[in-house]
Enzyme design. Structure first.
Site, mmCIF file in Angstrom:
data_model
loop_
_atom_site.group_PDB
_atom_site.id
_atom_site.type_symbol
_atom_site.label_atom_id
_atom_site.label_comp_id
_atom_site.label_asym_id
_atom_site.label_seq_id
_atom_site.Cartn_x
_atom_site.Cartn_y
_atom_site.Cartn_z
ATOM 1 N N HIS A 61 0.831 -1.199 0.000
ATOM 2 C CA HIS A 61 0.000 0.000 0.000
ATOM 3 C C HIS A 61 0.865 1.249 0.000
ATOM 4 O O HIS A 61 0.937 1.954 0.998
ATOM 5 C CB HIS A 61 -0.911 0.001 1.247
ATOM 6 C CG HIS A 61 -1.981 -1.025 1.177
ATOM 7 N ND1 HIS A 61 -2.381 -1.769 2.249
ATOM 8 C CD2 HIS A 61 -2.729 -1.443 0.137
ATOM 9 C CE1 HIS A 61 -3.341 -2.603 1.873
ATOM 10 N NE2 HIS A 61 -3.564 -2.430 0.602
ATOM 11 N N HIS B 163 1.432 -10.904 1.739
ATOM 12 C CA HIS B 163 0.354 -11.449 2.586
ATOM 13 C C HIS B 163 -0.007 -12.880 2.230
ATOM 14 O O HIS B 163 -0.671 -13.559 3.006
ATOM 15 C CB HIS B 163 -0.918 -10.612 2.418
ATOM 16 C CG HIS B 163 -0.775 -9.220 2.910
ATOM 17 N ND1 HIS B 163 -1.130 -8.118 2.165
ATOM 18 C CD2 HIS B 163 -0.297 -8.746 4.076
ATOM 19 C CE1 HIS B 163 -0.896 -7.025 2.852
ATOM 20 N NE2 HIS B 163 -0.376 -7.379 4.013
ATOM 21 N N CYS C 158 5.563 -13.493 2.668
ATOM 22 C CA CYS C 158 6.528 -13.332 3.765
ATOM 23 C C CYS C 158 6.775 -14.689 4.446
ATOM 24 O O CYS C 158 5.808 -15.413 4.741
ATOM 25 C CB CYS C 158 5.972 -12.324 4.759
ATOM 26 S SG CYS C 158 6.940 -12.250 6.260
ATOM 27 N N GLU D 277 -4.291 -11.371 4.118
ATOM 28 C CA GLU D 277 -3.519 -12.454 4.746
ATOM 29 C C GLU D 277 -4.464 -13.512 5.325
ATOM 30 O O GLU D 277 -4.251 -14.720 5.159
ATOM 31 C CB GLU D 277 -2.634 -11.884 5.864
ATOM 32 C CG GLU D 277 -1.798 -12.952 6.541
ATOM 33 C CD GLU D 277 -1.122 -12.453 7.816
ATOM 34 O OE1 GLU D 277 -0.680 -11.292 7.855
ATOM 35 O OE2 GLU D 277 -1.050 -13.244 8.767
ATOM 36 N N SER E 250 -2.579 3.305 3.692
ATOM 37 C CA SER E 250 -1.922 2.206 4.405
ATOM 38 C C SER E 250 -2.400 2.195 5.862
ATOM 39 O O SER E 250 -2.187 3.161 6.609
ATOM 40 C CB SER E 250 -0.403 2.387 4.330
ATOM 41 O OG SER E 250 0.206 1.782 5.438
ATOM 42 N N ASN F 109 -1.470 0.459 8.540
ATOM 43 C CA ASN F 109 -0.477 0.499 9.628
ATOM 44 C C ASN F 109 0.166 1.881 9.750
ATOM 45 O O ASN F 109 0.545 2.302 10.832
ATOM 46 C CB ASN F 109 0.541 -0.639 9.471
ATOM 47 C CG ASN F 109 1.614 -0.343 8.463
ATOM 48 O OD1 ASN F 109 2.569 0.347 8.757
ATOM 49 N ND2 ASN F 109 1.460 -0.835 7.243
HETATM 50 S S1 SF4 Z 1 4.574 -7.490 9.273
HETATM 51 FE FE1 SF4 Z 1 5.764 -9.317 9.777
HETATM 52 S S2 SF4 Z 1 4.608 -10.988 8.893
HETATM 53 FE FE2 SF4 Z 1 3.800 -9.158 7.945
HETATM 54 S S3 SF4 Z 1 5.001 -8.933 6.089
HETATM 55 FE FE3 SF4 Z 1 6.069 -7.767 7.646
HETATM 56 S S4 SF4 Z 1 7.598 -9.187 8.495
HETATM 57 FE FE4 SF4 Z 1 6.075 -10.403 7.370
#
Ligand code: SF4
Length: 576
Positions: free
Chosen positions: A41, A73, A95, A125, A217, A219
């Protein structure tokens, strides 16, 4: 103004890996490159992908060709199969931490376990994880949700990797009390948690926080919210263009953090933008001094001065007579070489240092002229030094100008992409260091007719090593921009951590080698004084690694001052 950059700012491991895979894909695979859904994002990174020809594919067609990347994800296994069946070469950029959760679910589903995922049911995810649980998967977002589920004979509880730790803990505590036969796996990735904890801590220390990242985004937005709940001002910006310098000048300390999908080159550009803020609390001279530093660095005048100072120090260390011609060769050759490098390296500067790129695009003609003029003055000075210095410098100049030429015809190694000197990994870093080493030590020694072979070798090794350390350090700072344009530097090949480790060892070795030269004694006591230079560079590397020093004009100026410092110390030594 005090500026702190959050240690956790920018890409997490999984996002970095996925982005690097996408950036490398066009040069590694034939045919069109796709990502299944937007990889991350961040609008700037997505537009960069589209510039590189990477296309986002939202629906799986019946027939397709080319390479497709699966985002960090992950996706349900059946989607992966559909992509393969359609004819795509599927590259899985999921990941590794998400892959681990997928395999826990898969292995337990095969044994007949039900899966309870603690997370957001619409998150990509979680959608992907559910695919591994088949018909025995359930998603819960709260303690209340799990209470409404039927009781399973055997079940596992896992978490979405970015799940809130408190919610997961309350659910696992409840499960332990009420269904102790359920297996609980804490699969939360601590990356998000650490980022949020750090921004909370930083908010207490500064007046305001700049949060860099996509407005869409989740986060990143959460980081800005945390700052506000701590009672501090949050400036959420996507790029440096959105910085309000007037508002920034009202605060005396600021922290910069960024979401997991923000690349380091955007964070660096924001930091450079903050540097332009009027330094009202320090007076006009501070702004003026910064502008002077910027100008000296952009024009490479300071780098050339540094080369002259290093040459002076080396001549004194090797006990050679000081000649204007030798100093002029070092100053003008280095200046010419660096301006040419910058003129040809504008593609990577667009990401690493946009201000420099704009400066070189705006002043292309005068800078070309300056590079040619200084190259010519360097050659004239070398001619004054003698035949050997002249021909050596001429050969080095010709080699330098053929750096970008395709020296190997395509028919010799069909399809071989390493046909230019610049295509050899790390070639630029090594060639720059060698060129400095030769012009500051070997040429003055040849011209003076010195026969102190060991002294010359050690001086050459030391000067070359010091420049190698300086250039490799800048390479580490520019890793993401270099990767985008496909430049293969040593840090890109061996990774950031290993590069820093090697760099520190190299600088320690340089300290030892010059001090040994003084002990033997090949050199005068000056060599002990010059041993401070690699230690000074080592300090910069360590401070940078610990986050006590920020990338930008000031840091670049300090690194380049290393060579000026060697000249100043030599002058002081001579004086006393
Ligand atoms: S937050 Fe953690 S699990 Fe998610 S993509 Fe990043 S490193 Fe991987």
């Amino acid at each position: 103004m005090k500026v702190i950059i959050a240690k956790t700012a920018g890409f997490c491991m999984g996002v970095r890996r996925a982005v690097e895979m996408a950036l490398d894909a066009p040069s590694s695979y034939q045919g069109p490159i796709f990502t299944y859904g937007p990889l991350i994002h961040n609008p700037q990174v997505l537009s960069l992908f589209s510039e590189k020809g990477v296309v986002i594919l939202d629906q799986i067609p019946e027939k397709g060709h080319g390479t497709i990347l699966i985002r960090a994800h992950g996706v349900p296994p059946e989607k992966k199969e559909l992509l393969k069946k359609a004819g795509f070469n599927v590259i899985d950029a999921t990941c590794p931490r998400v892959v681990k959760v997928q395999s826990i679910i898969k292995s337990h589903t095969n044994k007949g376990y039900s899966t309870i995922i603690v997370g957001d049911k619409d998150h990509p995810e979680v959608v992907g994880l559910l695919g591994y649980a088949g018909s025995m998967g359930y998603v819960v977002g709260s303690l209340e949700d799990i209470k409404h589920l039927p009781v399973f004979e055997q079940a596992i509880i896992v978490a979405q990797t970015t799940q809130n730790q408190k919610i997961f803990q309350s659910i696992s505590a409840w499960a332990e009390q009420n269904h102790c036969h359920y297996k609980v796996f804490d699969t939360i990735c601590d990356s998000t948690e650490k980022r949020q904890m750090e921004v909370r801590r930083l908010s207490k220390m500064v007046d305001a926080v700049i949060v860099v990242g996509g407005k869409n985004s989740g986060n990143t937005r959460r980081l800005a919210e945390i700052v506000k709940t701590e009672g501090k001002t949050a400036f959420h910006v996507e790029t440096e263009d959105e910085l309000n310098l007037e508002n920034l000048s009202k605060v005396s300390s600021i922290a910069i953090t960024a979401g997991a999908s923000t690349p380091s080159w955007i964070i660096k550009r924001v930091l450079r933008g903050v540097e332009k803020k009027p330094l009202s609390n320090k007076g006009w001279w501070s702004t003026f001094f910064l502008e002077v530093q910027r100008f000296l660095l952009l024009t490479n005048i300071y780098v050339a001065l540094g080369a002259g100072c290093l040459c002076y120090a080396m001549m004194r260390m090797m006990e050679l007579p000081i000649t204007v011609a030798a100093l002029a060769v070092a100053v003008f050759y280095v200046m010419s070489m660096h301006i040419f490098n910058r003129l040809t390296g504008r593609a990577e500067d667009k990401y690493n240092d946009p201000e420099r790129e704009q400066f070189y695009s705006r002043n292309k003609m005068p800078l070309k002229f300056l590079a040619l003029l200084s190259g010519a003055v360097g050659l004239i000075a070398a001619y004054k030094m003698g035949q050997v210095p002249f021909w050596t410098l001429l050969t080095m100049s010709l080699l330098g100008s053929s750096y970008n030429l395709r020296l190997i015809p395509s028919w010799i190694f069909n399809g071989n992409k390493r046909r230019r000197i610049r295509d050899l990994p790390g070639s630029k870093t090594i060639l720059i260091a060698l060129a400095w080493g030769v012009s500051t030590t070997v040429l003055p020694a040849i011209s003076a007719g010195s026969n102190r072979f060991f002294a010359i070798c050690i001086a050459f090794l030391w000067a070359t090593g010091l420049v190698l350390g300086r250039t490799a350090f800048f390479d580490v700072l520019d890793m993401q921009g270099d990767r985008i344009v496909g430049k293969e530097t040593i840090p890109l090949l061996i990774g950031e951590k290993k590069s820093f480790r090697l760099l520190k060892r190299l600088l320690l070795f340089m300290t030892v080698i010059i001090s040994t030269g003084g002990v033997l004694p090949l050199f005068s006591g000056l060599s002990f004084l010059l041993a401070i230079c690699p230690l000074f560079m080592l300090l910069i590397v360590v401070f940078y690694e610990r986050g006590n020093m920020l990338p930008g004009v000031r840091m670049e100026f300090r690194v380049e001052s290393l060579f000026v410092f060697s000249g100043v110390m030599t002058f002081i030594y001579e004086w006393f």
